[in-house]
Design a protein around this motif. Sequence first.
Motif, PDB file in Angstrom:
ATOM      1  N   LEU A  36      41.926   7.742 -26.099  1.00 49.41           N
ATOM      2  CA  LEU A  36      42.680   9.084 -26.518  1.00 49.41           C
ATOM      3  C   LEU A  36      44.214   8.345 -26.257  1.00 49.41           C
ATOM      4  CD1 LEU A  36      40.376  10.330 -24.725  1.00 49.41           C
ATOM      5  CD2 LEU A  36      41.176  12.070 -25.776  1.00 49.41           C
ATOM      6  N   HIS A  42      39.548  19.423 -22.951  1.00 48.28           N
ATOM      7  CA  HIS A  42      39.376  19.822 -24.462  1.00 48.28           C
ATOM      8  C   HIS A  42      39.398  18.484 -25.396  1.00 48.28           C
ATOM      9  CE1 HIS A  42      39.967  23.913 -23.079  1.00 48.28           C
ATOM     10  NE2 HIS A  42      41.172  23.880 -22.519  1.00 48.28           N
ATOM     11  N   ALA A  43      40.060  17.520 -25.010  1.00 51.22           N
ATOM     12  CA  ALA A  43      39.864  16.410 -26.054  1.00 51.22           C
ATOM     13  C   ALA A  43      39.097  15.164 -25.450  1.00 51.22           C
ATOM     14  CB  ALA A  43      41.273  15.630 -26.093  1.00 51.22           C
ATOM     15  N   SER A  44      38.900  14.870 -24.562  1.00 53.53           N
ATOM     16  CA  SER A  44      37.798  13.785 -24.049  1.00 53.53           C
ATOM     17  C   SER A  44      36.598  14.512 -23.381  1.00 53.53           C
ATOM     18  CB  SER A  44      38.396  12.840 -22.835  1.00 53.53           C
ATOM     19  OG  SER A  44      38.618  13.457 -21.852  1.00 53.53           O
ATOM     20  N   ASN A  89      47.647  21.180 -28.742  1.00 59.39           N
ATOM     21  CA  ASN A  89      46.732  22.102 -29.574  1.00 59.39           C
ATOM     22  C   ASN A  89      46.927  23.530 -28.979  1.00 59.39           C
ATOM     23  OD1 ASN A  89      44.441  23.516 -30.322  1.00 59.39           O
ATOM     24  ND2 ASN A  89      43.096  21.719 -30.126  1.00 59.39           N
ATOM     25  N   ASN A 117      44.687  19.530 -20.738  1.00 59.52           N
ATOM     26  CA  ASN A 117      43.894  19.634 -21.961  1.00 59.52           C
ATOM     27  C   ASN A 117      43.364  18.310 -22.452  1.00 59.52           C
ATOM     28  OD1 ASN A 117      44.629  22.442 -22.241  1.00 59.52           O
ATOM     29  ND2 ASN A 117      46.630  22.004 -23.477  1.00 59.52           N
ATOM     30  N   THR A 118      44.085  17.297 -22.118  1.00 57.75           N
ATOM     31  CA  THR A 118      43.513  15.820 -22.762  1.00 57.75           C
ATOM     32  C   THR A 118      42.163  15.705 -22.170  1.00 57.75           C
ATOM     33  OG1 THR A 118      45.804  14.909 -22.783  1.00 57.75           O
ATOM     34  CG2 THR A 118      44.049  13.402 -22.938  1.00 57.75           C
ATOM     35  N   VAL A 154      46.378  11.954 -29.450  1.00 53.96           N
ATOM     36  CA  VAL A 154      46.232  13.602 -28.684  1.00 53.96           C
ATOM     37  C   VAL A 154      47.428  14.305 -29.164  1.00 53.96           C
ATOM     38  CG1 VAL A 154      46.430  14.785 -26.598  1.00 53.96           C
ATOM     39  CG2 VAL A 154      44.830  12.765 -26.626  1.00 53.96           C
ATOM     40  N   LEU A 177      41.252   8.648 -30.884  1.00 53.54           N
ATOM     41  CA  LEU A 177      41.981  10.187 -31.014  1.00 53.54           C
ATOM     42  C   LEU A 177      43.157  10.123 -30.345  1.00 53.54           C
ATOM     43  CD1 LEU A 177      41.138  13.112 -31.787  1.00 53.54           C
ATOM     44  CD2 LEU A 177      40.392  13.440 -29.543  1.00 53.54           C
TER      45      LEU A 177
END
Length: 311
Positions: free
Chosen positions: A232, A135-137, A255, A131-132, A252, A250
């Motif tokens: 992150l 979806h995040a980075s 989510n 997810n990191t 983390v 950001l």
Amino acid sequence: MKAFGINQYGASNVLEAFDIAIPKIGPNEILVKTRVFAINPFDVAIRNGDFKNYLTLFFPTILGTDGVGEVVKAGKNVKYFNVGDLVIAHAGTGTYAEYFKVNQNNAGLFPPALDIKQAAALPLAGITAYNTLVHASHIKMGQVLVVLGAAGGVGSMITQVAKALGAYVIGVDLAKANDTVRALGADEFIAYDQEQSPLLENIADVVIDATNESQTAINTAIALAKQNSMILSLNPQSVAVENNKNLEFLPVKPNYRHPDTDAFAALFLMIRNQQIKIKVNKVEPFTLKGIREGQDLVSQGDLDGKIIVSI
């Protein structure tokens, strides 16, 4: 049923054995008879009270986020699993028990390519890594990723998943972790306990801090990051630092918009393609002594592999 958890914050001696009812499931949940589960640093942090300002906890609390076991009951809306299926689960809480419940969106069918104890070590670290990165980075093939704490439980998984996604990965950790991080597939290694060349600054499109070093790690991340890049942090206690690089910072956090089933599917494919390796350090018995000793080992850090409890 037998379960282990806490009635107060503190060291491993606050862990208790409980005799509680088997969980009741909702329409979208499955009830799993536990075979094995992992002891994660997150469990220790919860026990210590590290997240009490961020996470509401009701005592007594049964610990444990990851588990593998057999489905013994399924809610009326469950469509992915049947009674008798062997599943791997990211339950979020309650896996230090003979039975646990989990939403169908947070489980996957057991991958035959994995040993059952290895499978128990996958959910929290693997899903966090996926997810990191995805979806995040939004890491892209060919981008330079720096992983701080690349030899740790989550950092090692981020390193492997990032390589599988096509990133150029630079692992950062203690000098003694060089061989471990390179064995994970990292393209380069930087020892943060040794003096670095200025040429290693301003190299990263994305930096992920998977340490517990808070501001020390963030300062390192800023030095390594390119202008207008992204940092992150998996440490909820770290904060943005003033800099002249126009960096996006950001933190983390979990989510729940993205079902774990998607992450499991991608991770299982990577495992089948031998792009992810999972190492188990020690298997503890399902006893109060075993779980206390397991958490103490995790608390010491610097483990080469995961601590697993077998029922």
